[in-house]
Design a protein around this motif. Structure first.
Motif, mmCIF file in Angstrom:
data_model
loop_
_atom_site.group_PDB
_atom_site.id
_atom_site.type_symbol
_atom_site.label_atom_id
_atom_site.label_comp_id
_atom_site.label_asym_id
_atom_site.label_seq_id
_atom_site.Cartn_x
_atom_site.Cartn_y
_atom_site.Cartn_z
ATOM 1 N N GLN A 9 0.826 -1.203 0.000
ATOM 2 C CA GLN A 9 0.000 0.000 0.000
ATOM 3 C C GLN A 9 0.865 1.260 0.000
ATOM 4 O O GLN A 9 0.559 2.248 -0.671
ATOM 5 C CB GLN A 9 -0.931 0.000 1.214
ATOM 6 C CG GLN A 9 -1.956 1.113 1.191
ATOM 7 C CD GLN A 9 -2.906 0.999 2.357
ATOM 8 O OE1 GLN A 9 -2.522 1.261 3.487
ATOM 9 N NE2 GLN A 9 -4.152 0.587 2.098
ATOM 10 N N ASP A 12 2.237 1.600 -3.548
ATOM 11 C CA ASP A 12 1.147 1.944 -4.456
ATOM 12 C C ASP A 12 0.767 3.421 -4.306
ATOM 13 O O ASP A 12 0.529 4.127 -5.292
ATOM 14 C CB ASP A 12 -0.061 1.052 -4.168
ATOM 15 C CG ASP A 12 -1.122 1.144 -5.249
ATOM 16 O OD1 ASP A 12 -0.775 1.521 -6.387
ATOM 17 O OD2 ASP A 12 -2.294 0.846 -4.965
ATOM 18 N N THR A 13 0.759 3.916 -3.081
ATOM 19 C CA THR A 13 0.435 5.320 -2.838
ATOM 20 C C THR A 13 1.505 6.235 -3.419
ATOM 21 O O THR A 13 1.193 7.294 -3.986
ATOM 22 C CB THR A 13 0.264 5.581 -1.331
ATOM 23 O OG1 THR A 13 -0.755 4.713 -0.812
ATOM 24 C CG2 THR A 13 -0.126 7.022 -1.057
ATOM 25 N N ARG A 16 0.911 6.500 -7.111
ATOM 26 C CA ARG A 16 -0.238 7.375 -7.388
ATOM 27 C C ARG A 16 0.116 8.844 -7.201
ATOM 28 O O ARG A 16 -0.513 9.714 -7.800
ATOM 29 C CB ARG A 16 -1.421 6.991 -6.501
ATOM 30 C CG ARG A 16 -2.025 5.640 -6.841
ATOM 31 C CD ARG A 16 -3.107 5.242 -5.837
ATOM 32 N NE ARG A 16 -3.607 3.906 -6.104
ATOM 33 C CZ ARG A 16 -4.646 3.619 -6.886
ATOM 34 N NH1 ARG A 16 -5.274 4.607 -7.512
ATOM 35 N NH2 ARG A 16 -5.033 2.379 -7.062
ATOM 36 N N PRO A 139 -3.899 4.213 4.747
ATOM 37 C CA PRO A 139 -2.919 5.037 4.035
ATOM 38 C C PRO A 139 -2.989 6.528 4.402
ATOM 39 O O PRO A 139 -2.314 7.340 3.788
ATOM 40 C CB PRO A 139 -3.322 4.834 2.580
ATOM 41 C CG PRO A 139 -4.816 4.706 2.647
ATOM 42 C CD PRO A 139 -5.103 3.974 3.930
ATOM 43 N N ARG A 143 -0.584 9.707 3.053
ATOM 44 C CA ARG A 143 -1.161 10.798 2.252
ATOM 45 C C ARG A 143 -0.882 12.153 2.897
ATOM 46 O O ARG A 143 -0.552 13.134 2.220
ATOM 47 C CB ARG A 143 -2.674 10.608 2.121
ATOM 48 C CG ARG A 143 -3.099 9.424 1.288
ATOM 49 C CD ARG A 143 -4.592 9.252 1.383
ATOM 50 N NE ARG A 143 -5.054 8.056 0.705
ATOM 51 C CZ ARG A 143 -6.192 7.436 0.987
ATOM 52 N NH1 ARG A 143 -6.965 7.895 1.963
ATOM 53 N NH2 ARG A 143 -6.542 6.368 0.316
ATOM 54 N N THR A 173 -5.754 0.593 -1.418
ATOM 55 C CA THR A 173 -5.462 1.984 -1.745
ATOM 56 C C THR A 173 -6.607 2.576 -2.547
ATOM 57 O O THR A 173 -7.070 1.990 -3.524
ATOM 58 C CB THR A 173 -4.164 2.087 -2.563
ATOM 59 O OG1 THR A 173 -3.132 1.386 -1.874
ATOM 60 C CG2 THR A 173 -3.763 3.534 -2.766
ATOM 61 N N HIS A 176 -7.171 7.785 -7.097
ATOM 62 C CA HIS A 176 -6.312 8.975 -6.976
ATOM 63 C C HIS A 176 -7.044 10.099 -6.239
ATOM 64 O O HIS A 176 -8.044 10.616 -6.702
ATOM 65 C CB HIS A 176 -5.885 9.443 -8.358
ATOM 66 C CG HIS A 176 -4.959 10.613 -8.315
ATOM 67 N ND1 HIS A 176 -3.651 10.494 -7.922
ATOM 68 C CD2 HIS A 176 -5.152 11.918 -8.578
ATOM 69 C CE1 HIS A 176 -3.068 11.673 -7.972
ATOM 70 N NE2 HIS A 176 -3.965 12.560 -8.360
ATOM 71 N N LEU A 178 -4.912 12.430 -4.231
ATOM 72 C CA LEU A 178 -3.799 13.176 -3.659
ATOM 73 C C LEU A 178 -3.606 14.506 -4.377
ATOM 74 O O LEU A 178 -3.747 14.605 -5.596
ATOM 75 C CB LEU A 178 -2.499 12.373 -3.784
ATOM 76 C CG LEU A 178 -2.382 11.146 -2.873
ATOM 77 C CD1 LEU A 178 -1.282 10.238 -3.390
ATOM 78 C CD2 LEU A 178 -2.092 11.568 -1.455
#
Length: 580
Positions: A9, A12-13, A16, A139, A143, A173, A176, A178
């Motif tokens: 995770q 993956d974040t 992204r 997450p 973030r 996750t 998108h 962010l």
């Protein structure tokens, strides 16, 4: 597809958020994250030889691209090595996410092997620094860290124990969500009104520009033309403001040249644009001063201000230019342009006579030839110390070149690892590391990173077998130089032994050919240039109490030397002064 673990995770974040690579050195507490990188498309693990290099590389990538970059260190000593490069990135406002992996969560606080407390250690070089002690924090915590780094411009650190990284994440996750770009900041109407009144009331306006003028070249030139203002710059503003600038009066500060000092002291209104110029001794205390900066905490911390304006330079000038009355009197501007040209003519002669025959080579000559031969869109990374001097005096910006250094933090050994990040970010672009022999030797192990990844970085090594800037500081302080001499190998032979291209230059006539050959070489290359350690000319009026460390407290100019193509620009600007 099964649920992600925390490491998956985490990675993956990052993807992204636009992160394309994670610089670091593997270690057991990092294993879950490194394995997640291995299995995730869109991101790669870049194996460096020292974690400090990882942080410098990430910081350089972030500065060049404007995107979030990332680095990682394993528990204890591994992540401790990140700290110097993170300080540099943070002070350069480079958005960097650092992963400081941690000892097993159940052992924290019990004196376990390699135990440190990264959530405390990195507080002073980050906007956000927190420990993930439970998978439920993901997450959201990551973030938050990312948006601190991007939104505030600087470093965020996440400490993650290896056992937590291997546990299942509470949720997959999300799509998108962010924020990865920063908005512009427009000043309030009251500030613009006040600034208009001050500009209209002033007879002699000077602009002094820093890195906050990035992207605002056209607006600065338009404003300077409207109010007939000379334009000086700090070192970090050089690449953004010096090119195509008919109002240029040079640089102020320790490495200064030209008429920038006079222009800032003989005006009646000094406008500081996007600069956190640290040397207050160079700023006047008897003229009206306005400072414009997007970081409000920087307003007024270097000098007394008559007006503080919180805003982006570009947006501020877009609001200001249509409202200020055009000025027609060029006498102050023309006087400063003439002083600037005369100042450059006065120093350039010392390093243009017979330098092509001088052995050891004048470093000024090396920098001048490098400037001529490098690509028009080259990225230069510059070591702290005398390489800063040569870059400031000789590299000619043109709006396409970039110049990256440890200009705010002042660390040794920054150029080589920053070149790694620059080359990964721009694989098809020429990247040149202007390295001093002291800085290069300090992190020389990461020359092997260039070889391992076949990065075509060109290291131009200014090899004077000394810590030149430190020797200068000792001399100015009235001390004999001590502990500053380096016993160096043939660095070109070292480069060849590592599997790279290496050539040693000891005579001026060899220089141009050696640089051309290195630039043509497809892989990494090192040009070891033996330079004169006595190249500095010290003005006779410098007193010991004038210098503390890297800062000048009472003199206009410390270093006397040539200025390359900048003298040509100054002559052109004087020729273009309108005749009555």
């Amino acid at each position: 597809m099964g649920r992600q673990n925390v490491a998956e995770q985490f990675v993956d974040t990052l993807v992204r958020a636009g992160v394309q690579r994670l610089y670091g050195v593997v270690g057991d507490s990092l294993n879950p994250v490194v394995d997640a990188v291995r299995r995730t498309r869109g991101i790669e693990w870049v194996q460096v030889r020292h974690e400090e290099s990882a942080a410098f590389a990430a910081g350089a990538e972030a500065q060049l691209t404007g995107r979030l970059a990332a680095c990682a260190g394993s528990c204890g000593p591994g992540n401790l090595h990140l700290i110097n490069g993170l300080y540099d990135a943070h002070r350069s406002m480079a958005p960097v996410l650092a992963l400081a992996s941690h000892i097993p969560s159940g052992e924290i606080g019990l004196g376990y092997f390699q135990e440190t407390h990264p959530d405390q250690l990195f507080q002073r070089c980050s906007h956000y620094c927190e420990l993930i002690s439970n998978p439920q924090q993901m997450p959201r915590l990551l973030r938050t860290a990312i948006q601190h780094a991007v939104g505030r411009g600087g470093v965020s650190v996440v400490a993650l124990p290896g056992d937590i990284a291997a546990q299942q994440a509470p949720e997959k996750t999300a799509a998108h969500d962010l924020v990865t770009t920063r908005p512009t900041v427009r000043p309030g109407d009251g500030d613009i009104d006040a600034l208009v009144r001050m500009v209209d009331a002033a007879d002699r306006v000077t602009l002094f520009c820093g890195s906050g003028t990035a992207g605002a070249h056209a607006e600065v030139m338009q404003f300077a033309e409207r109010v007939k203002a000379p334009v000086g710059h700090a070192l970090r503003g050089k690449e953004f403001i010096q090119y195509d600038n008919p109002f240029d009066v040079g640089m102020s500060g320790l490495l200064g040249y030209g008429a920038a000092y006079e222009a800032t002291h003989e005006c009646d209104l000094l406008i500081l644009l996007g600069t956190d110029f640290p040397y207050s001794a160079f700023l006047p205390d008897d003229v009206r001063i306005v400072q414009v900066d997007v970081r409000p905490e920087r307003l007024g911390r270097r000098s007394r201000l008559d007006l503080a304006v919180w805003g982006d330079v570009r947006e501020t000038l877009r609001c200001l230019v249509p409202r200020v009355r055009p000025k027609s009197d060029r006498r102050f501007l023309d006087k400063m342009l003439k002083k600037h040209a005369e100042a450059l003519e006065g120093v350039v002669r010392a390093y243009t006579r017979k330098v092509e025959k001088h052995t050891p080579l004048h470093p000024e000559y090396v920098a001048s030839v490098l400037d001529e031969l490098a690509d028009d869109d080259a990225v230069f990374t510059v070591d702290t110390g005398m390489c800063n001097v040569w870059a400031a005096r000789y590299l000619t910006p043109n709006g396409r070149r970039r110049i990256i250094g440890s200009f705010s933090h002042g660390s040794m050994a920054n150029a080589l690892p920053q070149a790694i990040g620059a080359q990964f970010a721009h694989p098809g672009r020429q990247v040149v590391s202007m390295s001093g022999d002291g800085g290069f030797a300090m992190l020389m192990g990461d020359f092997l990173t260039l070889v391992q990844y076949d990065l075509p970085v060109k290291v131009v090594l200014f090899d004077n077998s000394s810590l030149g800037m430190v020797e200068l500081e000792m001399m100015v302080a009235g001390l004999p130089s001590y502990g500053t001499t380096n016993h160096n190998p043939d660095f070109a032979a070292v480069a060849r032994a590592a599997g790279a291209y290496g050539v040693r230059v000891e005579k001026p006539k060899q220089l141009a050919g050696a640089l051309k050959d290195a630039f043509r070489h497809r892989g990494p290359a090192l040009v070891d240039v033996v330079t004169d350690p006595n190249a500095l000319s010290i003005p006779p009026k410098i007193r010991a109490e004038m210098v503390t460390g890297f800062a000048l407290s009472a003199s206009k100019i410390v270093l006397d030397g040539g200025v390359g193509r900048m003298a040509q620009l100054a002559r052109s600007n004087v020729r273009n002064i309108p005749r009555p």
